[in-house]
Design a protein around this motif. Structure first.
Motif, PDB file in Angstrom:
ATOM      1  N   ILE A   1       0.795  -1.210  -0.145  1.00  0.00           N
ATOM      2  CA  ILE A   1      -0.085   0.030  -0.023  1.00  0.00           C
ATOM      3  C   ILE A   1       0.937   1.231  -0.119  1.00  0.00           C
ATOM      4  O   ILE A   1       1.917   1.378   0.749  1.00  0.00           O
ATOM      5  CB  ILE A   1      -0.914  -0.117   1.277  1.00  0.00           C
ATOM      6  CG1 ILE A   1      -2.002  -1.266   1.231  1.00  0.00           C
ATOM      7  CG2 ILE A   1      -1.883   1.422   1.271  1.00  0.00           C
ATOM      8  CD1 ILE A   1      -2.473  -1.297   2.365  1.00  0.00           C
ATOM      9  N   VAL A   2       0.505   2.250  -0.876  1.00  0.00           N
ATOM     10  CA  VAL A   2       1.447   3.284  -0.944  1.00  0.00           C
ATOM     11  C   VAL A   2       0.861   4.657  -0.110  1.00  0.00           C
ATOM     12  O   VAL A   2       1.619   5.218   0.603  1.00  0.00           O
ATOM     13  CB  VAL A   2       1.479   3.789  -2.434  1.00  0.00           C
ATOM     14  CG1 VAL A   2       2.270   5.169  -2.633  1.00  0.00           C
ATOM     15  CG2 VAL A   2       2.236   2.772  -3.298  1.00  0.00           C
ATOM     16  N   SER A   3      -0.415   4.886  -0.223  1.00  0.00           N
ATOM     17  CA  SER A   3      -0.964   5.752   0.512  1.00  0.00           C
ATOM     18  C   SER A   3      -2.471   5.498   0.875  1.00  0.00           C
ATOM     19  O   SER A   3      -3.204   4.474   0.061  1.00  0.00           O
ATOM     20  CB  SER A   3      -0.897   7.058  -0.101  1.00  0.00           C
ATOM     21  OG  SER A   3      -1.435   7.185  -1.493  1.00  0.00           O
ATOM     22  N   SER A   4      -3.280   6.367   1.665  1.00  0.00           N
ATOM     23  CA  SER A   4      -4.642   6.029   1.918  1.00  0.00           C
ATOM     24  C   SER A   4      -5.155   7.449   2.503  1.00  0.00           C
ATOM     25  O   SER A   4      -4.483   8.246   2.717  1.00  0.00           O
ATOM     26  CB  SER A   4      -4.788   5.207   2.956  1.00  0.00           C
ATOM     27  OG  SER A   4      -4.615   5.496   4.162  1.00  0.00           O
ATOM     28  N   ASP A   5      -6.573   7.825   1.994  1.00  0.00           N
ATOM     29  CA  ASP A   5      -7.257   8.742   2.193  1.00  0.00           C
ATOM     30  C   ASP A   5      -8.545   8.402   2.822  1.00  0.00           C
ATOM     31  O   ASP A   5      -9.547   7.749   1.697  1.00  0.00           O
ATOM     32  CB  ASP A   5      -7.198   9.610   1.018  1.00  0.00           C
ATOM     33  CG  ASP A   5      -8.004  10.935   1.554  1.00  0.00           C
ATOM     34  OD1 ASP A   5      -8.107  11.410   2.533  1.00  0.00           O
ATOM     35  OD2 ASP A   5      -8.357  11.689   0.324  1.00  0.00           O
ATOM     36  N   PRO A   6      -9.103   8.595   3.777  1.00  0.00           N
ATOM     37  CA  PRO A   6      -8.105   8.992   5.143  1.00  0.00           C
ATOM     38  C   PRO A   6      -6.756   8.356   5.388  1.00  0.00           C
ATOM     39  O   PRO A   6      -6.816   7.010   5.186  1.00  0.00           O
ATOM     40  CB  PRO A   6      -9.272   8.935   6.222  1.00  0.00           C
ATOM     41  CG  PRO A   6     -10.559   8.661   5.638  1.00  0.00           C
ATOM     42  CD  PRO A   6     -10.408   7.906   4.476  1.00  0.00           C
ATOM     43  N   ALA A   7      -6.015   9.161   5.928  1.00  0.00           N
ATOM     44  CA  ALA A   7      -4.756   8.632   6.200  1.00  0.00           C
ATOM     45  C   ALA A   7      -4.750   7.751   7.557  1.00  0.00           C
ATOM     46  O   ALA A   7      -5.510   7.836   8.388  1.00  0.00           O
ATOM     47  CB  ALA A   7      -3.690   9.831   6.415  1.00  0.00           C
ATOM     48  N   GLY A   8      -3.812   6.680   7.647  1.00  0.00           N
ATOM     49  CA  GLY A   8      -3.630   5.937   8.634  1.00  0.00           C
ATOM     50  C   GLY A   8      -2.505   5.264   8.547  1.00  0.00           C
ATOM     51  O   GLY A   8      -1.647   5.808   7.771  1.00  0.00           O
ATOM     52  N   GLN A   9      -2.063   4.554   9.655  1.00  0.00           N
ATOM     53  CA  GLN A   9      -0.452   4.132   9.599  1.00  0.00           C
ATOM     54  C   GLN A   9      -0.621   2.693   8.897  1.00  0.00           C
ATOM     55  O   GLN A   9      -1.379   1.802   9.340  1.00  0.00           O
ATOM     56  CB  GLN A   9      -0.312   3.601  11.197  1.00  0.00           C
ATOM     57  CG  GLN A   9       1.188   3.140  11.566  1.00  0.00           C
ATOM     58  CD  GLN A   9       1.571   3.041  12.913  1.00  0.00           C
ATOM     59  OE1 GLN A   9       0.448   3.304  13.995  1.00  0.00           O
ATOM     60  NE2 GLN A   9       2.487   2.450  13.289  1.00  0.00           N
ATOM     61  N   ILE A  10       0.311   2.587   8.019  1.00  0.00           N
ATOM     62  CA  ILE A  10       0.495   1.427   6.955  1.00  0.00           C
ATOM     63  C   ILE A  10       1.550   0.288   7.536  1.00  0.00           C
ATOM     64  O   ILE A  10       2.693   0.639   7.634  1.00  0.00           O
ATOM     65  CB  ILE A  10       0.791   2.003   5.682  1.00  0.00           C
ATOM     66  CG1 ILE A  10      -0.143   2.837   5.108  1.00  0.00           C
ATOM     67  CG2 ILE A  10       0.998   0.757   4.903  1.00  0.00           C
ATOM     68  CD1 ILE A  10       0.250   3.453   3.853  1.00  0.00           C
ATOM     69  N   ASP A  11       1.147  -0.683   7.393  1.00  0.00           N
ATOM     70  CA  ASP A  11       1.838  -1.954   7.869  1.00  0.00           C
ATOM     71  C   ASP A  11       2.393  -2.618   6.546  1.00  0.00           C
ATOM     72  O   ASP A  11       1.528  -3.295   6.206  1.00  0.00           O
ATOM     73  CB  ASP A  11       1.228  -2.892   8.754  1.00  0.00           C
ATOM     74  CG  ASP A  11       2.524  -4.131   9.285  1.00  0.00           C
ATOM     75  OD1 ASP A  11       3.284  -4.104   8.698  1.00  0.00           O
ATOM     76  OD2 ASP A  11       1.859  -4.852  10.264  1.00  0.00           O
ATOM     77  N   PRO A  12       3.621  -2.360   6.305  1.00  0.00           N
ATOM     78  CA  PRO A  12       3.829  -2.964   4.694  1.00  0.00           C
ATOM     79  C   PRO A  12       3.890  -4.505   4.644  1.00  0.00           C
ATOM     80  O   PRO A  12       4.017  -5.020   3.864  1.00  0.00           O
ATOM     81  CB  PRO A  12       5.130  -2.325   4.506  1.00  0.00           C
ATOM     82  CG  PRO A  12       5.826  -2.103   5.899  1.00  0.00           C
ATOM     83  CD  PRO A  12       4.638  -1.685   6.532  1.00  0.00           C
ATOM     84  N   LYS A  13       4.142  -5.097   5.964  1.00  0.00           N
ATOM     85  CA  LYS A  13       4.218  -6.421   5.795  1.00  0.00           C
ATOM     86  C   LYS A  13       2.802  -7.164   5.674  1.00  0.00           C
ATOM     87  O   LYS A  13       2.872  -8.334   5.286  1.00  0.00           O
ATOM     88  CB  LYS A  13       4.920  -7.015   7.191  1.00  0.00           C
ATOM     89  CG  LYS A  13       6.374  -6.468   7.403  1.00  0.00           C
ATOM     90  CD  LYS A  13       6.911  -7.066   8.829  1.00  0.00           C
ATOM     91  CE  LYS A  13       8.292  -6.642   8.992  1.00  0.00           C
ATOM     92  NZ  LYS A  13       8.968  -7.273  10.167  1.00  0.00           N
ATOM     93  N   THR A  14       1.801  -6.488   6.434  1.00  0.00           N
ATOM     94  CA  THR A  14       0.582  -7.156   6.432  1.00  0.00           C
ATOM     95  C   THR A  14      -0.496  -6.448   5.449  1.00  0.00           C
ATOM     96  O   THR A  14      -1.574  -6.841   5.327  1.00  0.00           O
ATOM     97  CB  THR A  14      -0.024  -7.579   7.644  1.00  0.00           C
ATOM     98  OG1 THR A  14      -0.048  -5.997   8.172  1.00  0.00           O
ATOM     99  CG2 THR A  14       0.780  -8.284   8.677  1.00  0.00           C
ATOM    100  N   ASN A  15      -0.052  -5.434   4.843  1.00  0.00           N
ATOM    101  CA  ASN A  15      -0.794  -4.425   3.985  1.00  0.00           C
ATOM    102  C   ASN A  15      -2.098  -4.111   4.706  1.00  0.00           C
ATOM    103  O   ASN A  15      -3.314  -4.348   4.221  1.00  0.00           O
ATOM    104  CB  ASN A  15      -1.427  -5.259   2.705  1.00  0.00           C
ATOM    105  CG  ASN A  15      -0.073  -5.405   1.667  1.00  0.00           C
ATOM    106  OD1 ASN A  15       0.907  -4.382   1.538  1.00  0.00           O
ATOM    107  ND2 ASN A  15      -0.128  -6.361   1.019  1.00  0.00           N
ATOM    108  N   THR A  16      -1.731  -3.680   6.049  1.00  0.00           N
ATOM    109  CA  THR A  16      -2.947  -3.231   6.653  1.00  0.00           C
ATOM    110  C   THR A  16      -2.928  -1.646   7.237  1.00  0.00           C
ATOM    111  O   THR A  16      -1.748  -1.177   7.429  1.00  0.00           O
ATOM    112  CB  THR A  16      -2.696  -3.915   8.206  1.00  0.00           C
ATOM    113  OG1 THR A  16      -3.132  -5.277   7.849  1.00  0.00           O
ATOM    114  CG2 THR A  16      -4.239  -3.731   9.145  1.00  0.00           C
ATOM    115  N   ILE A  17      -3.927  -1.058   7.088  1.00  0.00           N
ATOM    116  CA  ILE A  17      -4.029   0.391   7.591  1.00  0.00           C
ATOM    117  C   ILE A  17      -4.671   0.422   8.876  1.00  0.00           C
ATOM    118  O   ILE A  17      -5.762  -0.182   9.015  1.00  0.00           O
ATOM    119  CB  ILE A  17      -4.581   1.262   6.487  1.00  0.00           C
ATOM    120  CG1 ILE A  17      -4.181   0.976   5.248  1.00  0.00           C
ATOM    121  CG2 ILE A  17      -4.748   2.519   6.963  1.00  0.00           C
ATOM    122  CD1 ILE A  17      -4.846   1.663   4.052  1.00  0.00           C
ATOM    123  N   THR A  18      -4.005   1.084   9.926  1.00  0.00           N
ATOM    124  CA  THR A  18      -4.456   1.155  11.211  1.00  0.00           C
ATOM    125  C   THR A  18      -4.984   2.711  11.545  1.00  0.00           C
ATOM    126  O   THR A  18      -4.081   3.449  11.294  1.00  0.00           O
ATOM    127  CB  THR A  18      -3.502   0.703  12.394  1.00  0.00           C
ATOM    128  OG1 THR A  18      -3.290  -0.843  12.136  1.00  0.00           O
ATOM    129  CG2 THR A  18      -4.139   0.958  13.607  1.00  0.00           C
TER     130      THR A  18
END
Length: 427
Positions: free
Chosen positions: A225-242
């Motif tokens: 995942i490159v970015s998200s809107d609304p913004a969140g904390q991206i975990d590159p290992k699991t492709n999870t946005i918190t």
């Protein structure tokens, strides 16, 4: 005498402070009591006597389909007698929108004034079953209490309302408000933005979105995942946005979401011959609660994709098909490279051009090839399909193009050079 006066003074002081003393519903809950409602107590006043009523139940168990939700009711008074719980509305399982059953009302604790307290406490308990089809929302429940008789005044029944926050453990009401009839076109090895809209269909509850996870049915297709809107904390290992704090979506609110993710190329998630899986899809999984700490994770949004290789990879397949066609035609002696430099270049160029034109038209026009006789379906975005199209067009179309352009005619320069010299006698 002094001791008696001191005792009376303490009793008077306790009576004066009683309205300010916190009840159980007002005090912070202990770890053993959590989670519980924090419904403010209500006061009933009749004939200068006050009754403070509070209701407690376990919020985590107040979900549709639970057949044993216990509800505690407390009544505190300084009067000689306390309230009696006699019924509730709507409690008839046949007409109630929420209750499938209601048990009898039991008195589980009853204490009178003592040296430690001037209050009279009566604690009731009853259990209810919540209908499986009950909607997750706030229900207003009316408890009916019977006042104690007071001299010439007959006993009367008074109602006390309290909210029941019914929830669900599955089939939550957070929805994806998106209607897509065709797969989303994507290019392997490139970044793609996925957009959709979340809709909170709860009547009374806010949705607290905590996490969003991106997966795919094709191994390795989602690089990250490159970015998200609304913004969140991206975990590159699991492709999870918190989302911290959680993203709050109020009832009936539409919340747009945009996720940019990088997709893998042919080497990682595809095949150099067959391209990408035609049934590829990405799935968005949402973890949220209904604002009463009841977590749900049953919302998954599957988005079908049409992933094609990069344009460079497809053009390489087209060029290889044309070159192989030239080699085959040369071996079959269909092509005879005679004449000068420009004539040879025209022959080779026209041969390759045929394959390129046909294949590029198929690519840009998104042509799908179908051979019903052998039950074969092939798509324009498969490298092997463009290779075969280019090869077939080169071999079959070149003779027609050469004839149309007059490239099969013998070279004038070649004929002149091969003509025998005139005899000396004729000279």
């Amino acid at each position: 005498m002094k001791a008696t006066a001191a005792t009376l003074w303490l009793i008077v002081l306790a009576f004066g402070l009683y309205p300010a003393l916190p009840t159980r519903a007002q005090t912070p809950l202990t770890d053993e009591e959590k989670p519980s409602t924090t419904i403010p107590p209500q006061t009933i006043k009749r004939n200068d006597v006050s009754y403070i009523v509070s209701v407690d139940y376990d919020l985590s168990r107040a979900w549709a389909g639970n057949e044993n939700l216990e509800i505690d009711v407390r009544s505190v008074t300084k009067g000689a007698k306390n309230l009696q719980l006699t019924g509730c509305e709507p409690c008839n399982p046949q007409t109630s929108p929420i209750f499938s059953r209601v048990s009898d009302f039991r008195v589980i604790e009853e204490t009178g004034p003592s040296a430690e307290s001037v209050n009279r406490l009566t604690r009731f308990r009853f259990s209810v079953g919540l209908k499986p089809e009950a909607l997750p929302r706030q229900y207003s429940i009316k408890l009916l209490f019977k006042l104690p008789e007071n001299g010439s005044h007959q006993s009367e029944e008074v109602p006390v309302d309290f909210p029941l926050f019914a929830g669900v453990r599955e089939h939550g009401l957070l929805k994806v408000d998106e209607q897509r009839s065709k797969p989303l076109a994507c290019i392997g090895g490139a970044t793609r933005e996925f957009t959709f809209t979340l809709y909170n269909a709860y009547v009374d509850y806010d949705v607290h979105l905590q996490k969003l996870k991106l997966t795919s049915n094709v191994d390795g297709l989602v690089v990250g995942i490159v970015s998200s809107d609304p913004a969140g904390q991206i975990d590159p290992k699991t492709n999870t946005i918190t989302f911290n704090p959680p993203l709050v979506i109020t009832p009936a609110q539409h919340q747009p979401v945009a996720i940019k993710a990088r997709l893998a190329g042919l080497a990682t998630a595809g095949n150099y011959l067959t391209g990408f899986d035609s049934d590829a899809q990405v799935t968005f999984k949402f973890l949220y609660d209904d604002s009463y700490q009841r977590p749900l994770s049953d919302l998954e949004y599957a988005l079908p994709l049409h992933v094609r290789p990069s344009t460079a990879a497809l053009l390489v397949a087209v060029l290889l098909g044309a070159l192989v066609g030239v080699v085959i035609m040369s071996a079959w002696r269909i092509l005879k490279y005679e004449g000068g430099y420009w004539r040879k270049a025209s022959l080779i160029g026209s041969t390759i051009l045929v394959g390129l034109i046909v294949s590029i038209i198929a690519l840009q026009g998104q042509v799908n090839v179908s051979f019903d006789a052998v039950d074969l379906r092939a798509s324009y975005d498969k490298p092997v399909v463009l290779f075969l199209l280019s090869l077939f067009a080169t071999v079959s179309g070149t003779p027609l193009l050469r004839k149309f352009l007059g490239l099969d005619k013998p070279s004038t320069a070649g004929v002149s050079a091969a003509a025998p010299p005139a005899s000396g006698s004729e000279a």
